[in-house]
Design a protein around this motif. Structure first.
Motif, PDB file in Angstrom:
ATOM      1  N   GLY A 154      19.378 -60.433 -27.835  1.00  0.00           N
ATOM      2  CA  GLY A 154      20.189 -60.264 -26.632  1.00  0.00           C
ATOM      3  C   GLY A 154      20.842 -61.569 -26.206  1.00  0.00           C
ATOM      4  O   GLY A 154      20.670 -62.619 -26.840  1.00  0.00           O
ATOM      5  N   ALA A 155      21.603 -61.489 -25.108  1.00  0.00           N
ATOM      6  CA  ALA A 155      22.309 -62.672 -24.594  1.00  0.00           C
ATOM      7  C   ALA A 155      21.327 -63.549 -23.818  1.00  0.00           C
ATOM      8  O   ALA A 155      20.464 -63.036 -23.096  1.00  0.00           O
ATOM      9  N   ARG A 156      21.426 -64.855 -23.979  1.00  0.00           N
ATOM     10  CA  ARG A 156      20.591 -65.778 -23.199  1.00  0.00           C
ATOM     11  C   ARG A 156      21.221 -65.940 -21.816  1.00  0.00           C
ATOM     12  O   ARG A 156      22.427 -66.044 -21.689  1.00  0.00           O
ATOM     13  N   ARG A 157      20.386 -65.960 -20.790  1.00  0.00           N
ATOM     14  CA  ARG A 157      20.850 -66.217 -19.424  1.00  0.00           C
ATOM     15  C   ARG A 157      19.973 -67.327 -18.836  1.00  0.00           C
ATOM     16  O   ARG A 157      18.797 -67.433 -19.211  1.00  0.00           O
ATOM     17  N   ARG A 158      20.497 -68.117 -17.923  1.00  0.00           N
ATOM     18  CA  ARG A 158      19.619 -69.080 -17.240  1.00  0.00           C
ATOM     19  C   ARG A 158      18.517 -68.287 -16.535  1.00  0.00           C
ATOM     20  O   ARG A 158      18.727 -67.150 -16.083  1.00  0.00           O
ATOM     21  N   PHE A 159      17.355 -68.900 -16.436  1.00  0.00           N
ATOM     22  CA  PHE A 159      16.163 -68.202 -15.937  1.00  0.00           C
ATOM     23  C   PHE A 159      16.424 -67.548 -14.586  1.00  0.00           C
ATOM     24  O   PHE A 159      16.084 -66.387 -14.359  1.00  0.00           O
ATOM     25  N   ALA A 160      17.092 -68.264 -13.685  1.00  0.00           N
ATOM     26  CA  ALA A 160      17.339 -67.732 -12.328  1.00  0.00           C
ATOM     27  C   ALA A 160      18.266 -66.514 -12.400  1.00  0.00           C
ATOM     28  O   ALA A 160      18.057 -65.501 -11.735  1.00  0.00           O
ATOM     29  N   GLU A 161      19.277 -66.605 -13.275  1.00  0.00           N
ATOM     30  CA  GLU A 161      20.213 -65.475 -13.439  1.00  0.00           C
ATOM     31  C   GLU A 161      19.483 -64.257 -14.013  1.00  0.00           C
ATOM     32  O   GLU A 161      19.696 -63.124 -13.582  1.00  0.00           O
TER      33      GLU A 161
END
Lengths: 221, 221
Positions: A154-161
Motif C-alpha cells: 500500500g501507499a506510505r503515509r506519515r504516521f499522523a496522517e
C-alpha cells in the motif's frame, strides 16, 4: 475504527484429518472429539501436509494476538473501536468491546472451541462473542460498503496522517500467515490501501501500529 | 531503544508447591519434573494460593507478549532496538535481535524451560538467548546507569515527543500483572517517568505504543 481481520486462519480440524494420529492424540489428551478442536499448526503439523492451502491454515494464534492488541487498547476501551473476525470458510466472529480476551493462549483456544460449538460465548446470559455464517463481502457491505486495507504494497503515509485516515474507517487486515488475499476484490475495490513501514508486518504488528496511530490522532496517547 | 522488562512474572515452579496435584499432573502430562516447568497461573492456580506475592507471579504470557511485540517490530529488525528481561528472583534473559520468538505460546514455554535448564537457547551453536543470575540494578548499571520508566503515573507527552525521548533511551517497563515495582528506586532514580495515555496499560500495550512512537520518530513508519 472498525477492524476487520479477513480470511483468518482459524477453523475446526477438517473432517479429512480427524483420524490422523497427531490430531487424534491431541483431541484425546484434551478430552474432546477431533471435530471439536481448533486446527493448530503447532500441534497438528504432521497432519496438515496434504491439506489444501495448508500453509495459510491452522494459526489461531494470529487471531489471539490481534484480539489482545485490539481489545485491551485505549481505542477500544474508550468506545472508539470495534473488531470483526472473518474466517477462512466464511464465518464471522463478532466481539463486543467489553469482551476481555483470555491472555493465556490455551484458555483462548478453549473459548474459541466453545464459540464454534455453541455459536456464542459465554453459553448463558449476555453473549460477548457470536459466531455465524457470513462472507467477507457481506460483512463489508453491512459495515457500509467502504473500507481501507493495510497491506505491504500500500501507499506510505506519515504516521499522523495514517492515524487520521484510520480513526473513522473500516480497516481490513489479513488474518493469514503467508501470501495474499484470496478475495482479490478486497484490494481492488478498497477506498485506499496503506502500508505501515517499508517491510511486511504480521497482523498483530500492523494492528498495533494502526491502533496507536488512531489513538494518537484521537488524542488518547 | 533498549527495553528492560523488569520484575517479570516468569520463574520455574518453586519447590514448595512441586507436590501440589495441579503441578504434579501438569508436569507428568508434559513428561517433565515439577522443578523443570514454568509456573503458570493458567495451569497452576490452585497451587498458588499460599505462594508469597502470588498475585504477581506465574505469568509467562506477559514476557511472551512483550517479546512478540518487540522482536518482530521494525525497530528491532532495523537494528535500533534491544530487549532484556529481568525476572522475579533476579535472573537476566538476554535476547539477540535476530531471535525469532515462537508465536505459539506452548512452544515459547518449552523454549523458556530449555533456557532455564541449560542457561542458553538453542543448546548448540550460536546462542540466541542466554539466562544468568543478575539484579535489575546491576543490569541498569551495565546499560549506562541512566533510564526512563513507562508508568501509569508518569508525565504525559505528545506521541511524537515520547517517540523522540524513547528512541535513544533505556526504557524500563514492569513485567508483572498487578501492583507496582518492588524496586522503588527504579522510579525514584529514573531520568524521567512517562505515561502512555491516561489509563493503565498492560506491558505489551505499553511496549507496542513505545515501539510505534520510537519508529515514527525514526521515520520507520
Amino acid at each position: 475504527m472498525i477492524l476487520v481481520l479477513a480470511e483468518s486462519a482459524i477453523e475446526l480440524v477438517p473432517r479429512e484429518i480427524w483420524s490422523h494420529p497427531a490430531v487424534a492424540s491431541d483431541a484425546r489428551r484434551r478430552g474432546k472429539r477431533p471435530g471439536e478442536i481448533l486446527l493448530d499448526r503447532a500441534r497438528h503439523h504432521p497432519a496438515m501436509a496434504g491439506l489444501e492451502d495448508g500453509a495459510r491454515r491452522g494459526r489461531p494464534d494470529i487471531v489471539h494476538q490481534v484480539l489482545l492488541v485490539f481489545q485491551y487498547s485505549l481505542l477500544n476501551r474508550r468506545g472508539l473501536g470495534r473488531v470483526y473476525i472473518h474466517t477462512r470458510g466464511d464465518y464471522i466472529i463478532q466481539v463486543k468491546p467489553q469482551t476481555r480476551i483470555p491472555k493465556n493462549y490455551n484458555n483462548f483456544v478453549s473459548l474459541m472451541e466453545q464459540l464454534y460449538a455453541l455459536g456464542r460465548a459465554p453459553p448463558h446470559g449476555d453473549s460477548l462473542m457470536e459466531l455465524h455464517r457470513g462472507s467477507l463481502a457481506g460483512l463489508l457491505e453491512q459495515l457500509g460498503g467502504r473500507w481501507v486495507v493495510l497491506h505491504e504494497r500500500g501507499a506510505r503515509r506519515r504516521f499522523a496522517e495514517l492515524g487520521a485516515a484510520l480513526l473513522n474507517s473500516v480497516v481490513v487486515v489479513g488474518g493469514f500467515p503467508h501470501g495474499d488475499f484470496s478475495n482479490r476484490w478486497v484490494l481492488e475495490k478498497a477506498e485506499a490501501v496503506y502500508s505501515v513501514g517499508d517491510e511486511p508486518l504480521d497482523a498483530a504488528q500492523a494492528v498495533c501500529r494502526a491502533v496507536a496511530a488512531a489513538e494518537a490522532s484521537a488524542g488518547l496517547i
